[in-house]
Design a protein around this motif. Structure first.
Motif, PDB file in Angstrom:
ATOM      1  N   GLU A  76       0.831  -1.212   0.000  1.00 54.45           N
ATOM      2  CA  GLU A  76       0.000   0.000   0.000  1.00 54.45           C
ATOM      3  C   GLU A  76       0.861   1.256   0.000  1.00 54.45           C
ATOM      4  O   GLU A  76       0.509   2.263  -0.610  1.00 54.45           O
ATOM      5  CB  GLU A  76      -0.932  -0.006   1.207  1.00 54.45           C
ATOM      6  CG  GLU A  76      -1.855   1.200   1.265  1.00 54.45           C
ATOM      7  CD  GLU A  76      -2.910   1.096   2.357  1.00 54.45           C
ATOM      8  OE1 GLU A  76      -3.646   2.080   2.551  1.00 54.45           O
ATOM      9  OE2 GLU A  76      -2.990   0.037   3.015  1.00 54.45           O
ATOM     10  N   PRO A  80       1.371   2.741  -5.097  1.00 55.05           N
ATOM     11  CA  PRO A  80       0.869   3.974  -5.709  1.00 55.05           C
ATOM     12  C   PRO A  80       1.973   4.927  -6.147  1.00 55.05           C
ATOM     13  O   PRO A  80       1.888   5.532  -7.223  1.00 55.05           O
ATOM     14  CB  PRO A  80       0.007   4.586  -4.602  1.00 55.05           C
ATOM     15  CG  PRO A  80      -0.404   3.433  -3.751  1.00 55.05           C
ATOM     16  CD  PRO A  80       0.789   2.525  -3.746  1.00 55.05           C
ATOM     17  N   HIS A 120      -5.597   5.630  -5.149  1.00 59.06           N
ATOM     18  CA  HIS A 120      -4.403   6.262  -4.604  1.00 59.06           C
ATOM     19  C   HIS A 120      -3.593   6.945  -5.706  1.00 59.06           C
ATOM     20  O   HIS A 120      -3.053   8.040  -5.524  1.00 59.06           O
ATOM     21  CB  HIS A 120      -3.539   5.214  -3.898  1.00 59.06           C
ATOM     22  CG  HIS A 120      -4.253   4.502  -2.789  1.00 59.06           C
ATOM     23  ND1 HIS A 120      -4.134   4.885  -1.464  1.00 59.06           N
ATOM     24  CD2 HIS A 120      -5.084   3.440  -2.794  1.00 59.06           C
ATOM     25  CE1 HIS A 120      -4.858   4.081  -0.703  1.00 59.06           C
ATOM     26  NE2 HIS A 120      -5.449   3.199  -1.491  1.00 59.06           N
TER      27      HIS A 120
END
Length: 342
Positions: A76, A80, A120
């Protein structure tokens, strides 16, 4: 649909295979491997795997102590940003502001987010709030070409739109070790990276046109290559028959081509996979595919686009390219790029 730009991005951390081996030796007790298992991984990293260097978004020395939650948090954190670097580079190449993008398609398989990476990425890159976002997950290493096919579908009904496609993988977030040969080989060849492309529905003059998409799915081969859940972690299940299965699938798709291409641009897979494909299609040598494997390892979904970028950067007078990618499912995909002569 017509290609406007294509660009890649990688984590700054780049290690040779021998440097990765030194990291493993320094953390040998943390690997949990037996003497036999460690000898196997040592042989791959120091041998002729076709891979020389790989990029890591996560410090490999930290991977041994990371549980499933830590690995997905790292995905995570890293995916992005890695995707944004590729997309912003593609925008600069085309002299386009990210706010001009009408739709964003993102594929990945090395982590799971909800909302997906597209949410994102859209925030980081500065896309408009009304841009259409679409995430493709679960398609494995072959995902880039189905993602292009989704973009083609969108542009068929919105021909004036600007569509971005992004393939991003943090393979280090899927780190897993045990005594299985397929698991150990996977740990030795996968790297991190991202590739982004911009597409329009109308030709601005001698641009590459993508089309003639084909896919096939062989569920009877599914257990030969897939991710399985092992204590919450992603564990790559890789059978020794995969190179032959991949070559059979590629040959099947190649028989459906619209014309003989100037070059085949393939997903890297691994050395043995490339050897098998060249054996089935001996009139082609997959130089760009081998070069991407050498410099970056198997990047999963971005690999075929990296090989395409490698080809487009060369001094060739190509008018027709045939792309193929394959992986979990077992699934394989192809598409063709063509352009008119100047």
């Amino acid at each position: 649909m017509y290609l406007q730009s294509l660009a890649s991005a990688f984590p700054d951390r780049c290690l040779t295979q021998l440097e990765v081996l030194e990291v493993l030796k320094s953390n040998r007790s943390g690997t949990g491997l037996s003497r036999r298992g460690f000898k196997m991984i040592e042989a791959v990293l120091s041998g002729a795997s076709g891979v020389e260097t790989r990029h890591y978004a996560i410090d490999p020395a930290q991977l041994f102590a990371m549980d499933a939650e830590a690995l997905n948090k790292a995905f995570e954190r890293e995916a992005p940003g890695l995707a944004a670097r590729a997309l912003e580079k593609a925008c600069r190449q085309a002299n386009i502001e990210p706010r001009a993008i009408d739709a964003l398609m993102v594929c990945t398989c090395t982590g799971y987010l909800c909302p997906g990476v597209s949410s994102h990425l859209a925030e980081r890159a500065g896309l408009r709030d009304e841009a259409f976002l679409n995430d493709l997950t679960g398609l494995g290493c072959g995902a880039a070409l189905p993602t292009l096919r989704v973009a083609e579908g969108f542009l068929s009904t919105h021909p004036d739109a600007l569509v971005a496609t992004v393939a991003v993988e943090v393979c280090s977030a899927a780190f897993y070790l045990d005594e299985d040969a397929g698991v150990l080989v996977s740990a030795c060849i996968f790297g991190d990276g991202s590739s982004a492309a911009l597409w329009r529905g109308r030709d601005a003059g001698q641009q590459w046109k993508a089309g003639h998409f084909h896919s096939l799915h062989w569920p009877e081969e599914r257990e030969k290559i897939r991710f399985v859940n092992a204590g919450g972690k992603l564990r790559n299940q890789l059978h020794r028959a995969v190179p032959k299965v991949a070559a059979d699938a590629v040959a099947n798709l190649f028989a459906q081509r619209s014309a003989d291409p100037d070059q085949i641009i393939a997903h890297t897979g691994g050395r043995d996979v490339i050897d098998e494909i060249e054996g089935r299609l001996p009139q082609y040598r997959l130089g760009e595919t081998r070069e991407v494997l050498r410099k970056y390892g198997n990047l999963s979904s971005p690999s075929v686009l990296l090989a395409l970028e490698e080809r487009l950067a060369g001094d060739y007078n190509d008018q027709h390219l045939w792309l193929t990618a394959f992986g979990a499912g077992f699934a394989a995909h192809s598409c063709e790029l063509s352009r008119e002569r100047p």
